[in-house]
Write a protein that holds these residues in place. Structure first.
Motif, PDB file in Angstrom:
ATOM      1  N   ALA A   1      -5.966  -5.686  -1.392  1.00 18.35           N
ATOM      2  CA  ALA A   1      -4.826  -5.397  -2.041  1.00 18.35           C
ATOM      3  C   ALA A   1      -3.660  -4.696  -1.449  1.00 18.35           C
ATOM      4  CB  ALA A   1      -5.222  -4.427  -3.261  1.00 18.35           C
ATOM      5  N   VAL A   2      -3.786  -3.740  -0.461  1.00 12.21           N
ATOM      6  CA  VAL A   2      -2.724  -3.146   0.173  1.00 12.21           C
ATOM      7  C   VAL A   2      -2.122  -4.153   1.191  1.00 12.21           C
ATOM      8  CG1 VAL A   2      -2.322  -1.568   2.180  1.00 12.21           C
ATOM      9  CG2 VAL A   2      -3.697  -0.908   0.248  1.00 12.21           C
ATOM     10  N   THR A   3      -2.808  -4.994   1.841  1.00  7.38           N
ATOM     11  CA  THR A   3      -2.502  -6.020   2.639  1.00  7.38           C
ATOM     12  C   THR A   3      -1.288  -7.094   1.947  1.00  7.38           C
ATOM     13  OG1 THR A   3      -4.350  -6.174   4.226  1.00  7.38           O
ATOM     14  CG2 THR A   3      -2.897  -8.189   4.348  1.00  7.38           C
ATOM     15  N   ARG A   4      -1.913  -7.445   0.721  1.00  5.27           N
ATOM     16  CA  ARG A   4      -1.206  -8.339   0.009  1.00  5.27           C
ATOM     17  C   ARG A   4       0.392  -7.493  -0.390  1.00  5.27           C
ATOM     18  NH1 ARG A   4      -4.408  -8.954  -4.641  1.00  5.27           N
ATOM     19  NH2 ARG A   4      -5.326 -10.482  -3.300  1.00  5.27           N
ATOM     20  N   ILE A   5       0.418  -6.456  -0.802  1.00  9.16           N
ATOM     21  CA  ILE A   5       1.568  -5.560  -0.970  1.00  9.16           C
ATOM     22  C   ILE A   5       2.460  -5.411   0.347  1.00  9.16           C
ATOM     23  CG2 ILE A   5       2.555  -3.156  -1.656  1.00  9.16           C
ATOM     24  CD1 ILE A   5      -0.148  -2.966  -3.322  1.00  9.16           C
ATOM     25  N   CYS A   6       1.925  -5.218   1.488  1.00  7.91           N
ATOM     26  CA  CYS A   6       2.686  -5.356   2.388  1.00  7.91           C
ATOM     27  C   CYS A   6       3.491  -6.583   3.004  1.00  7.91           C
ATOM     28  CB  CYS A   6       1.688  -4.741   3.734  1.00  7.91           C
ATOM     29  SG  CYS A   6       1.274  -3.142   3.936  1.00  7.91           S
ATOM     30  N   LEU A   7       2.554  -7.785   2.468  1.00  7.79           N
ATOM     31  CA  LEU A   7       2.941  -9.093   2.734  1.00  7.79           C
ATOM     32  C   LEU A   7       4.242  -9.251   1.851  1.00  7.79           C
ATOM     33  CD1 LEU A   7      -0.196 -11.203   3.350  1.00  7.79           C
ATOM     34  CD2 LEU A   7       1.742 -10.803   5.194  1.00  7.79           C
ATOM     35  N   GLU A   8       4.288  -8.834   0.624  1.00 11.80           N
ATOM     36  CA  GLU A   8       5.139  -9.014  -0.373  1.00 11.80           C
ATOM     37  C   GLU A   8       6.455  -8.299   0.130  1.00 11.80           C
ATOM     38  OE1 GLU A   8       3.498  -7.814  -4.202  1.00 11.80           O
ATOM     39  OE2 GLU A   8       2.342  -9.703  -4.252  1.00 11.80           O
ATOM     40  N   ILE A   9       6.186  -7.084   0.547  1.00 12.92           N
ATOM     41  CA  ILE A   9       7.258  -6.367   1.105  1.00 12.92           C
ATOM     42  C   ILE A   9       7.974  -7.060   2.223  1.00 12.92           C
ATOM     43  CG2 ILE A   9       7.932  -4.153   2.167  1.00 12.92           C
ATOM     44  CD1 ILE A   9       5.822  -2.740   0.776  1.00 12.92           C
TER      45      ILE A   9
ATOM     46  N   VAL B   1       7.960 -10.064   2.888  1.00 15.26           N
ATOM     47  CA  VAL B   1       8.627 -11.405   2.485  1.00 15.26           C
ATOM     48  C   VAL B   1       9.934 -11.016   1.725  1.00 15.26           C
ATOM     49  CG1 VAL B   1       8.548 -13.102   0.331  1.00 15.26           C
ATOM     50  CG2 VAL B   1       6.625 -12.760   2.074  1.00 15.26           C
ATOM     51  N   ASP B   2       9.830  -9.975   0.922  1.00 15.90           N
ATOM     52  CA  ASP B   2      11.214  -9.694   0.157  1.00 15.90           C
ATOM     53  C   ASP B   2      12.566  -9.261   1.201  1.00 15.90           C
ATOM     54  OD1 ASP B   2      10.159  -9.933  -2.143  1.00 15.90           O
ATOM     55  OD2 ASP B   2       9.755  -7.697  -2.542  1.00 15.90           O
ATOM     56  N   MET B   3      11.949  -8.393   2.314  1.00 16.75           N
ATOM     57  CA  MET B   3      13.042  -7.862   3.197  1.00 16.75           C
ATOM     58  C   MET B   3      13.412  -9.293   4.350  1.00 16.75           C
ATOM     59  SD  MET B   3      11.413  -3.951   3.812  1.00 16.75           S
ATOM     60  CE  MET B   3      13.155  -3.476   4.681  1.00 16.75           C
ATOM     61  N   MET B   4      12.580 -10.027   4.365  1.00 15.58           N
ATOM     62  CA  MET B   4      12.828 -11.119   5.216  1.00 15.58           C
ATOM     63  C   MET B   4      13.770 -11.991   4.500  1.00 15.58           C
ATOM     64  SD  MET B   4       9.352 -11.949   7.421  1.00 15.58           S
ATOM     65  CE  MET B   4      10.248 -13.525   8.244  1.00 15.58           C
ATOM     66  N   SER B   5      13.913 -11.922   3.218  1.00 15.91           N
ATOM     67  CA  SER B   5      14.796 -12.559   2.334  1.00 15.91           C
ATOM     68  C   SER B   5      15.962 -12.141   2.057  1.00 15.91           C
ATOM     69  CB  SER B   5      13.922 -12.966   1.132  1.00 15.91           C
ATOM     70  OG  SER B   5      12.866 -13.813   1.034  1.00 15.91           O
TER      71      SER B   5
ATOM     72  N   PRO C   1      12.369  -4.041  -1.436  1.00 17.15           N
ATOM     73  CA  PRO C   1      11.228  -3.998  -1.836  1.00 17.15           C
ATOM     74  C   PRO C   1      10.991  -3.566  -3.409  1.00 17.15           C
ATOM     75  CG  PRO C   1      11.245  -2.449  -0.159  1.00 17.15           C
ATOM     76  CD  PRO C   1      12.655  -2.962  -0.257  1.00 17.15           C
ATOM     77  N   ASP C   2      12.015  -2.960  -3.837  1.00 16.35           N
ATOM     78  CA  ASP C   2      11.877  -2.561  -5.245  1.00 16.35           C
ATOM     79  C   ASP C   2      10.746  -1.614  -5.341  1.00 16.35           C
ATOM     80  OD1 ASP C   2      14.433  -3.842  -5.870  1.00 16.35           O
ATOM     81  OD2 ASP C   2      13.175  -5.776  -6.125  1.00 16.35           O
ATOM     82  N   GLY C   3       9.936  -1.949  -6.536  1.00 17.69           N
ATOM     83  CA  GLY C   3       8.799  -1.104  -6.918  1.00 17.69           C
ATOM     84  C   GLY C   3       7.461  -1.227  -5.918  1.00 17.69           C
TER      85      GLY C   3
ATOM     86  N   ILE D   1       7.228   0.468   5.651  1.00 19.72           N
ATOM     87  CA  ILE D   1       5.752   0.513   5.303  1.00 19.72           C
ATOM     88  C   ILE D   1       5.086   1.590   5.726  1.00 19.72           C
ATOM     89  CG2 ILE D   1       3.714  -0.621   5.622  1.00 19.72           C
ATOM     90  CD1 ILE D   1       5.203  -3.454   5.428  1.00 19.72           C
ATOM     91  N   THR D   2       5.201   2.034   6.837  1.00 21.54           N
ATOM     92  CA  THR D   2       4.605   3.012   7.471  1.00 21.54           C
ATOM     93  C   THR D   2       4.900   4.400   7.072  1.00 21.54           C
ATOM     94  OG1 THR D   2       4.549   2.068   9.754  1.00 21.54           O
ATOM     95  CG2 THR D   2       3.916   4.244   9.817  1.00 21.54           C
ATOM     96  N   PRO D   3       6.207   4.832   6.795  1.00 29.63           N
ATOM     97  CA  PRO D   3       6.271   6.284   5.903  1.00 29.63           C
ATOM     98  C   PRO D   3       5.491   6.167   4.521  1.00 29.63           C
ATOM     99  CG  PRO D   3       8.199   5.590   7.161  1.00 29.63           C
ATOM    100  CD  PRO D   3       7.160   4.324   7.105  1.00 29.63           C
ATOM    101  N   ALA D   4       5.686   5.123   4.112  1.00 29.20           N
ATOM    102  CA  ALA D   4       4.992   5.033   2.562  1.00 29.20           C
ATOM    103  C   ALA D   4       3.567   5.397   2.785  1.00 29.20           C
ATOM    104  CB  ALA D   4       5.339   3.642   1.995  1.00 29.20           C
ATOM    105  N   VAL D   5       2.841   4.771   3.504  1.00 23.00           N
ATOM    106  CA  VAL D   5       1.527   4.922   3.772  1.00 23.00           C
ATOM    107  C   VAL D   5       1.238   6.764   4.234  1.00 23.00           C
ATOM    108  CG1 VAL D   5      -0.787   4.343   4.938  1.00 23.00           C
ATOM    109  CG2 VAL D   5       0.929   2.583   4.111  1.00 23.00           C
ATOM    110  N   ALA D   6       1.999   6.950   5.149  1.00 24.38           N
ATOM    111  CA  ALA D   6       1.660   8.303   5.456  1.00 24.38           C
ATOM    112  C   ALA D   6       2.130   9.409   4.588  1.00 24.38           C
ATOM    113  CB  ALA D   6       2.591   8.534   6.595  1.00 24.38           C
ATOM    114  N   VAL D   7       3.127   9.215   3.686  1.00 24.53           N
ATOM    115  CA  VAL D   7       3.489  10.283   2.602  1.00 24.53           C
ATOM    116  C   VAL D   7       2.233  10.131   1.810  1.00 24.53           C
ATOM    117  CG1 VAL D   7       5.002  10.584   0.566  1.00 24.53           C
ATOM    118  CG2 VAL D   7       5.864  10.115   3.132  1.00 24.53           C
ATOM    119  N   ALA D   8       1.799   9.003   1.291  1.00 25.20           N
ATOM    120  CA  ALA D   8       0.861   8.991   0.186  1.00 25.20           C
ATOM    121  C   ALA D   8      -0.421   9.542   0.785  1.00 25.20           C
ATOM    122  CB  ALA D   8       0.455   7.449   0.081  1.00 25.20           C
ATOM    123  N   TYR D   9      -0.712   9.723   2.123  1.00 21.81           N
ATOM    124  CA  TYR D   9      -1.823  10.339   2.754  1.00 21.81           C
ATOM    125  C   TYR D   9      -1.941  11.781   2.522  1.00 21.81           C
ATOM    126  CZ  TYR D   9      -5.536   6.858   3.896  1.00 21.81           C
ATOM    127  OH  TYR D   9      -6.518   5.908   4.207  1.00 21.81           O
ATOM    128  N   VAL D  10      -0.520  12.267   3.123  1.00 23.42           N
ATOM    129  CA  VAL D  10      -0.184  13.447   3.149  1.00 23.42           C
ATOM    130  C   VAL D  10      -0.113  14.175   1.780  1.00 23.42           C
ATOM    131  CG1 VAL D  10       1.488  15.175   3.747  1.00 23.42           C
ATOM    132  CG2 VAL D  10       1.006  13.212   5.322  1.00 23.42           C
TER     133      VAL D  10
END
Length: 416
Positions: free
Chosen positions: A47-55, A57-61, A65-67, A128-137
């Motif tokens: 699930a996390v991998t899929r979200i990262c891929l979607e982000i 794709v959005d940014m490469m386009s 990444p919106d929500g 992506i990285t800060p989003a994961v780190a902030v959630a963990y913290v």
């Protein structure tokens, strides 16, 4: 300006397949993921991998990444609650991003690829990285706060003598059969009086350093209820050995108090009373009474046991006896040299020569002053009975003169 490629519908449709492909790669080649349960690898990580891929794709386009960042944070928070290590997450995110970025670029028309792929990669990683780190913290801070509250509730219950089995299960702490009940005085750090420094911040940092050192030295097993001024610490006794053995063992508490003092940058004063778990309330009262005695008598910092101050503790118990003892030396109020001589003489083990050297007077002067003390108080320092009363009276007077809440001594350690 970074021009993002126009991702095809097929590329977006292939995200699910690509995420499964990447997770399979993680499970096979990424050591941290290989040790996770199958449902974690093919469920949460997918699930996390899929979200990262979607982000990605959005940014490469060229979009935002919106929500999806919030979705990533919610998934990462769930990962944190499941106890999956954050380094596993970052390994997966970074390696997956590298593979995905290459695959997505390969599926993009070369004419539509970004002009600066390096900057684009960094921008995506920085999302992506800060989003994961902030959630963990956030998740770990919430868990730590919950555990901290549970521990405080448990300690309060132990100190009040209330049943604790349910609270202990909630806090995940095993109640020991007996404890060392430590009453602690933490003086103000010297920077707390600095005019250009926030005293509250300094005090909180002092306390955090002490608590961190306490947790490390006691393996996280000590239960504490501390403020920036002091409080109570319950240290579980190890199995084996008697209460008296553990109370007096030099290898147990003396180095611990020294380390806590060094960590906090102040000279900590503490007293200890050993007790069975069900006797903690009485032991805590006695430990704090003993600490009050130590502070009022102006004893140096360190750890004190009842055996160290049994006479002082008993003499200073409130009542008519303390009141009467405290008045025995009142006739010396107008003769400070006599009071100083008495105190110095007792501290020097009744040695006239040492007392004379310390006061810079002749030994005959010491004799004369001791006789004057006898004349004024009716207590003869040369006789055992008179000496005993003089010693007890001096303790009682010092205790009486520092009545009320004892002021905590200030001052930091060198280099603090």
């Amino acid at each position: 300006m970074i021009a993002g490629p126009c991702m095809t519908g097929r590329t977006r449709h292939d995200i699910h397949a690509l995420s499964r492909q990447l997770v399979g790669h993680f499970a096979t080649h990424l050591a941290p993921c290989a040790t996770l349960p199958g449902d974690a690898t093919h469920g949460d990580i997918t699930a996390v991998t899929r979200i990262c891929l979607e982000i990605t794709v959005d940014m490469m386009s060229g979009g935002e990444p919106d929500g999806k960042v919030e979705r990533l944070q919610r998934a990462a928070a769930e990962w944190a609650r499941e106890g999956i290590p954050i380094d596993t997450v970052h390994h997966a995110v970074h390696e997956g991003f590298t593979l995905a970025f290459d695959l997505l670029l390969a599926q993009t028309d070369p004419r539509e690829r970004p002009s600066d792929t390096a900057r684009l990669m960094l921008r995506i990683i920085d999302t992506i990285t800060p989003a994961v780190a902030v959630a963990y913290v956030r998740e770990h801070q919430a868990a730590a706060a919950e555990h901290h509250t549970a521990v405080h509730t448990l300690v309060s219950a132990l100190l009040a003598g209330h049943p604790t089995s349910t609270m202990a299960r909630v806090a995940g702490i095993e109640i020991a059969a007996s404890y060392l009940v430590v009453a602690m005085s933490i003086p103000a750090h010297r920077d707390e009086s600095h005019p250009r420094v926030d005293a509250k911040v300094v005090a909180r940092r002092k306390l955090r350093r002490l608590q961190s050192e306490l947790a490390e030295r006691c393996g996280g097993r000590a239960l504490s209820l501390l403020s920036v001024d002091g409080g109570t610490v319950l240290i579980p006794r190890e199995s084996g050995g008697t209460t008296d053995d553990l109370e007096s063992a030099p290898g147990e508490l003396d180095p611990l108090i020294a380390r806590l003092s060094h960590a906090a940058g102040v000279s900590v004063t503490a007293t200890v009373i050993p007790a069975a778990a069900e006797r903690i309330p009485e032991a805590a009262d006695q430990a704090h009474e003993l600490l009050d005695t130590v502070l009022r008598l102006g004893r140096p910092p360190g750890i004190y046991r009842l055996a160290d101050l049994v006479l002082e503790y008993q003499v200073t118990r409130p009542g008519p006896g303390l009141d009467r003892l405290g008045t025995l030396l009142d006739p010396l109020d107008d003769y400070p040299d006599l009071m100083d001589t008495l105190r110095c003489h007792l501290d020097n083990g009744l040695s006239r020569q040492r007392t004379a050297r310390q006061l810079h007077v002749h030994a005959n002067t010491v004799d004369y002053r001791l006789k004057r003390i006898n004349e004024l108080t009716g207590l003869d320092p040369s006789r055992d009975t008179g000496l005993w009363y003089l010693r007890a009276a001096l303790i009682a007077r010092t205790y009486r003169d520092r009545s009320g809440s004892p002021a905590l001594r200030s001052g930091g350690l060198p280099g603090a």
